[in-house]
Design a protein around this motif. Structure first.
Motif, PDB file in Angstrom:
ATOM      1  N   GLY A 144     -11.752  -6.632  -8.214  1.00  0.00           N
ATOM      2  CA  GLY A 144     -11.694  -7.428  -6.993  1.00  0.00           C
ATOM      3  C   GLY A 144     -11.395  -8.884  -7.287  1.00  0.00           C
ATOM      4  O   GLY A 144     -10.587  -9.517  -6.600  1.00  0.00           O
ATOM      5  N   ASP A 147      -7.718  -9.097  -8.230  1.00  0.00           N
ATOM      6  CA  ASP A 147      -6.850  -8.997  -7.052  1.00  0.00           C
ATOM      7  C   ASP A 147      -6.812 -10.330  -6.314  1.00  0.00           C
ATOM      8  O   ASP A 147      -5.753 -10.844  -5.970  1.00  0.00           O
ATOM      9  CB  ASP A 147      -7.362  -7.908  -6.101  1.00  0.00           C
ATOM     10  CG  ASP A 147      -6.979  -6.521  -6.588  1.00  0.00           C
ATOM     11  OD1 ASP A 147      -6.168  -6.435  -7.517  1.00  0.00           O
ATOM     12  OD2 ASP A 147      -7.490  -5.546  -6.030  1.00  0.00           O
ATOM     13  N   LEU A 148      -7.993 -10.878  -6.076  1.00  0.00           N
ATOM     14  CA  LEU A 148      -8.077 -12.154  -5.365  1.00  0.00           C
ATOM     15  C   LEU A 148      -7.285 -13.229  -6.111  1.00  0.00           C
ATOM     16  O   LEU A 148      -6.483 -13.955  -5.516  1.00  0.00           O
ATOM     17  CB  LEU A 148      -9.542 -12.581  -5.244  1.00  0.00           C
ATOM     18  CG  LEU A 148      -9.761 -13.934  -4.585  1.00  0.00           C
ATOM     19  CD1 LEU A 148      -9.488 -13.830  -3.096  1.00  0.00           C
ATOM     20  CD2 LEU A 148     -11.168 -14.444  -4.838  1.00  0.00           C
ATOM     21  N   ALA A 149      -7.501 -13.294  -7.421  1.00  0.00           N
ATOM     22  CA  ALA A 149      -6.825 -14.321  -8.217  1.00  0.00           C
ATOM     23  C   ALA A 149      -5.312 -14.140  -8.175  1.00  0.00           C
ATOM     24  O   ALA A 149      -4.568 -15.112  -8.134  1.00  0.00           O
ATOM     25  CB  ALA A 149      -7.328 -14.275  -9.662  1.00  0.00           C
ATOM     26  N   ARG A 150      -4.862 -12.869  -8.164  1.00  0.00           N
ATOM     27  CA  ARG A 150      -3.408 -12.642  -8.140  1.00  0.00           C
ATOM     28  C   ARG A 150      -2.781 -13.122  -6.838  1.00  0.00           C
ATOM     29  O   ARG A 150      -1.621 -13.531  -6.825  1.00  0.00           O
ATOM     30  CB  ARG A 150      -3.106 -11.158  -8.342  1.00  0.00           C
ATOM     31  CG  ARG A 150      -3.150 -10.787  -9.798  1.00  0.00           C
ATOM     32  CD  ARG A 150      -2.633  -9.390 -10.041  1.00  0.00           C
ATOM     33  NE  ARG A 150      -3.220  -8.893 -11.267  1.00  0.00           N
ATOM     34  CZ  ARG A 150      -4.005  -7.830 -11.346  1.00  0.00           C
ATOM     35  NH1 ARG A 150      -4.262  -7.117 -10.257  1.00  0.00           N
ATOM     36  NH2 ARG A 150      -4.521  -7.480 -12.486  1.00  0.00           N
TER      37      ARG A 150
ATOM     38  N   LEU B  65      -0.182  -6.711  -4.391  1.00  0.00           N
ATOM     39  CA  LEU B  65      -1.046  -6.263  -5.475  1.00  0.00           C
ATOM     40  C   LEU B  65      -0.704  -4.855  -5.934  1.00  0.00           C
ATOM     41  O   LEU B  65      -1.270  -4.346  -6.887  1.00  0.00           O
ATOM     42  CB  LEU B  65      -2.514  -6.312  -5.027  1.00  0.00           C
ATOM     43  CG  LEU B  65      -3.036  -7.698  -4.672  1.00  0.00           C
ATOM     44  CD1 LEU B  65      -4.397  -7.600  -4.021  1.00  0.00           C
ATOM     45  CD2 LEU B  65      -3.094  -8.568  -5.925  1.00  0.00           C
ATOM     46  N   TRP B  87      -5.755 -13.348   1.249  1.00  0.00           N
ATOM     47  CA  TRP B  87      -6.349 -12.014   1.290  1.00  0.00           C
ATOM     48  C   TRP B  87      -7.867 -12.138   1.227  1.00  0.00           C
ATOM     49  O   TRP B  87      -8.386 -12.886   0.403  1.00  0.00           O
ATOM     50  CB  TRP B  87      -5.820 -11.223   0.095  1.00  0.00           C
ATOM     51  CG  TRP B  87      -6.335  -9.842  -0.078  1.00  0.00           C
ATOM     52  CD1 TRP B  87      -6.063  -8.769   0.706  1.00  0.00           C
ATOM     53  CD2 TRP B  87      -7.186  -9.367  -1.127  1.00  0.00           C
ATOM     54  NE1 TRP B  87      -6.678  -7.659   0.210  1.00  0.00           N
ATOM     55  CE2 TRP B  87      -7.378  -7.993  -0.903  1.00  0.00           C
ATOM     56  CE3 TRP B  87      -7.805  -9.973  -2.222  1.00  0.00           C
ATOM     57  CZ2 TRP B  87      -8.162  -7.205  -1.742  1.00  0.00           C
ATOM     58  CZ3 TRP B  87      -8.581  -9.194  -3.046  1.00  0.00           C
ATOM     59  CH2 TRP B  87      -8.755  -7.830  -2.810  1.00  0.00           C
ATOM     60  N   ARG B  91     -15.862  -7.186   0.090  1.00  0.00           N
ATOM     61  CA  ARG B  91     -16.814  -7.857  -0.787  1.00  0.00           C
ATOM     62  C   ARG B  91     -16.392  -9.317  -0.889  1.00  0.00           C
ATOM     63  O   ARG B  91     -15.199  -9.622  -0.878  1.00  0.00           O
ATOM     64  CB  ARG B  91     -16.813  -7.195  -2.169  1.00  0.00           C
ATOM     65  CG  ARG B  91     -17.288  -5.745  -2.088  1.00  0.00           C
ATOM     66  CD  ARG B  91     -17.395  -5.150  -3.466  1.00  0.00           C
ATOM     67  NE  ARG B  91     -16.121  -5.166  -4.158  1.00  0.00           N
ATOM     68  CZ  ARG B  91     -15.997  -5.276  -5.480  1.00  0.00           C
ATOM     69  NH1 ARG B  91     -17.048  -5.399  -6.227  1.00  0.00           N
ATOM     70  NH2 ARG B  91     -14.801  -5.268  -6.028  1.00  0.00           N
ATOM     71  N   GLN B  93     -16.332 -11.419  -3.296  1.00  0.00           N
ATOM     72  CA  GLN B  93     -15.574 -11.764  -4.517  1.00  0.00           C
ATOM     73  C   GLN B  93     -15.836 -13.186  -4.974  1.00  0.00           C
ATOM     74  O   GLN B  93     -14.956 -13.835  -5.554  1.00  0.00           O
ATOM     75  CB  GLN B  93     -14.058 -11.575  -4.313  1.00  0.00           C
ATOM     76  CG  GLN B  93     -13.636 -10.273  -3.737  1.00  0.00           C
ATOM     77  CD  GLN B  93     -13.865  -9.091  -4.670  1.00  0.00           C
ATOM     78  OE1 GLN B  93     -14.529  -9.224  -5.680  1.00  0.00           O
ATOM     79  NE2 GLN B  93     -13.359  -7.949  -4.312  1.00  0.00           N
ATOM     80  N   LEU B 110      -6.427 -22.251 -10.086  1.00  0.00           N
ATOM     81  CA  LEU B 110      -5.549 -21.220 -10.629  1.00  0.00           C
ATOM     82  C   LEU B 110      -4.089 -21.674 -10.614  1.00  0.00           C
ATOM     83  O   LEU B 110      -3.284 -21.244 -11.420  1.00  0.00           O
ATOM     84  CB  LEU B 110      -5.697 -19.920  -9.835  1.00  0.00           C
ATOM     85  CG  LEU B 110      -6.963 -19.119 -10.138  1.00  0.00           C
ATOM     86  CD1 LEU B 110      -7.134 -17.988  -9.136  1.00  0.00           C
ATOM     87  CD2 LEU B 110      -6.913 -18.558 -11.546  1.00  0.00           C
TER      88      LEU B 110
END
Lengths: 260, 257
Positions: A144, A147-150, B65, B87, B91, B93, B110
């Motif tokens: 998770g 995914d978020l980071a991507r 993704l 997104w 959860r 995250q 990032l």
């Protein structure tokens, strides 16, 4: 606090058992010296013992540092490159098939009787647990989070590096920490083996010579200092890791306390 | 800064998203076959379907993704959706080693940009967590953590927002509050919300698509009266909810009496 109280209690109980065995069995002091005799040697020959202890401590710390750096670098390399995965990983595993004891004479031959061969020995013994633990942590990042980071990071190499730096490495730190705890526990083994095989100083050297001269009380005194050194190192590393990573679930020594 | 109208940075104009001919497989199973739909700009679109229909896979595909073959996924204004989609997952995250504010600004770090702590602070205030910027996630309740996640989604400031059952893991009163908060803060963006909760879809959606079958397709599209967020107390909404529940139950009832 509870932890150190329990540790102190355990040590006292151990000393009492030791004294009881000495009294009940009537073993001569050159087989099993009484705690008081060992304590006496510890006091009267403190300068010699501490001098050797400082050398062993230096070997352990330098080995721990070197082994940890090499282990972390190997884990990152194995994680990063297919070439490293196919060539380095088998090598890392194969390195564990060779008993460190067997390597000790070679290391002494190559690196001499001084610090270097002991540092190499300690680093060698630490390398594997650190590499494996860190690699495992890097491989098991929460999907998770990834995914978020991507969805946030730029595409391509720059994004992958940012995700490694900001997500995967921090997420792997608790696993790295357990590897480091194991390393702290086994590092003294490497240093002492190195001293046994060939050295002119250190607690291992002192014990070997005391044994040869039937100074069993001195041998026990050196052993107790070595044990104290190893315990201090372990708990210092443990405390440091907890302080640096308050979020980590790593609490295996305190677990019984919380569950019971 | 002239593209943004205010400190929270609402992009104007919003961009819609067009999806054509999307086929998605999960292992051997075909989840979606040749699925097409539009997300109208600046609107809440809800995809309603039973658990396991493939809603999460669909959102992951839209977010880039999951590899998608042959499908056309296009932003109405710039074309490629890369870098234009935020997104938010069921959860929260949140990263446990960062405090609330640093979690909100994660995207900046990032991307190698300086983190805009001031904007993060304002967004946290907006979701009702003004005093919690320095708090670690472990010290926050489930609803608070989800609000931090909402602030993080808003911080990304993307015209298109994908929400994957974002309120499913919190208790009912918290969910109610979060729905209203999301409707207010995400207004003006193009939002796709997937959910299995008919009431949630009817409260929040300008449009509600019902997914069913295998491979799943859009079986019906509802456009409830009035503007979201709608009141759950309205009789019309209650009637629609009952109808949707029936429909979902029927779609889901193979093998059940």
């Amino acid at each position: 606090m509870m932890m150190s109280a329990r540790l102190g209690g355990a040590i006292l109980a151990l000393l009492a058992c030791w004294q009881a065995v000495v009294l009940l069995s009537g073993l001569p002091p050159y087989i099993l010296p009484a705690p008081a005799a060992v304590g006496h040697v510890l006091m009267t020959r403190a300068d010699i013992i501490l001098g050797h202890a400082a050398i062993t401590a230096a070997e352990i710390l330098a080995g721990l540092l070197l082994g940890t750096l090499l282990g972390a670098a190997a884990a990152l390399a194995i994680d990063h490159a297919r070439l490293a995965r196919t060539w380095l990983l088998p090598l890392v595993i194969a390195s564990q098939a060779i008993p460190v004891f067997a390597l000790a004479p070679i290391l002494v031959l190559w690196f001499g009787y001084g610090l270097a061969s002991k540092v190499a020995m300690a680093a060698l013994i630490i390398f594997f647990p650190v590499t494996v633990a860190f690699l495992d942590g890097l491989r098991r990042t929460d999907t998770g989070w990834l995914d978020l980071a991507r969805t946030m990071a730029p595409a391509g190499r720059r994004g992958r590096f940012a995700i490694l730096l900001r997500i995967r490495i921090p997420a792997a730190l608790p696993a790295f920490g357990s590897g480091l705890r194991v390393a702290a526990a086994v590092a003294p083994i490497g240093a002492v083996i190195g001293e046994w095989v060939g050295s002119s100083a250190g607690l291992g050297h002192l014990m070997l010579h005391a044994n040869g001269r039937m100074q069993i009380d001195l041998m026990f005194a050196a052993l107790s200092v070595l044990a104290a050194l190893a315990l201090t190192l372990y708990f210092a590393i443990d405390a440091l890791l907890r302080r640096l990573m308050p979020w980590a679930p790593e609490r295996f020594l305190d677990q019984s306390e919380e569950e019971t | 800064m002239n593209v943004f109208d205010g400190p929270l940075g609402r992009p104007t104009p919003a961009s819609g998203l067009t999806v054509r001919g999307l086929t998605l497989r999960f292992r051997a199973e075909i989840l979606f076959q040749d699925l097409s739909f539009d997300l109208p700009p600046g609107r809440f679109t809800c995809l309603l379907g039973p658990s396991g229909v493939g809603k999460t896979s669909l959102l992951r595909a839209l977010a880039g993704l999951m590899p998608v073959r042959d499908a056309e996924i296009r932003c109405d204004d710039t074309g490629s959706p890369a870098g234009r989609i935020a997104w938010m997952d069921q959860r929260d995250q949140l990263l446990p080693w960062l405090n609330a504010r640093d979690n909100v600004t994660l995207g900046s770090r990032l991307r190698g940009e300086p983190a805009d702590g001031e904007r993060a602070r304002m967004l946290l205030a907006e979701v009702g967590l003004a005093g919690q910027a320095e708090t670690q996630p472990a010290a926050l309740s489930g609803g608070m953590r989800q609000r931090v996640a909402l602030a993080r989604t808003l911080y990304e400031d993307r015209p298109i927002v994908l929400l994957d059952e974002p309120f499913a893991a919190v208790d009912a009163p918290t969910r109610h509050r979060l729905q209203r908060l999301a409707a207010r803060l995400l207004a003006g963006r193009t939002v796709l919300l997937v959910t299995h909760d008919p009431l949630e879809a009817l409260i929040l959606g300008h449009e509600v698509h019902v997914l069913s079958g295998r491979p799943a397709r859009i079986a019906a599209t509802l456009r409830p009266d009035g503007l979201p967020p709608r009141s759950a107390a309205s009789p019309a909404l209650a009637a629609m909810q009952a109808e949707l529940l029936d429909r979902l139950a029927n779609a889901d009832s193979e093998g059940l009496p």
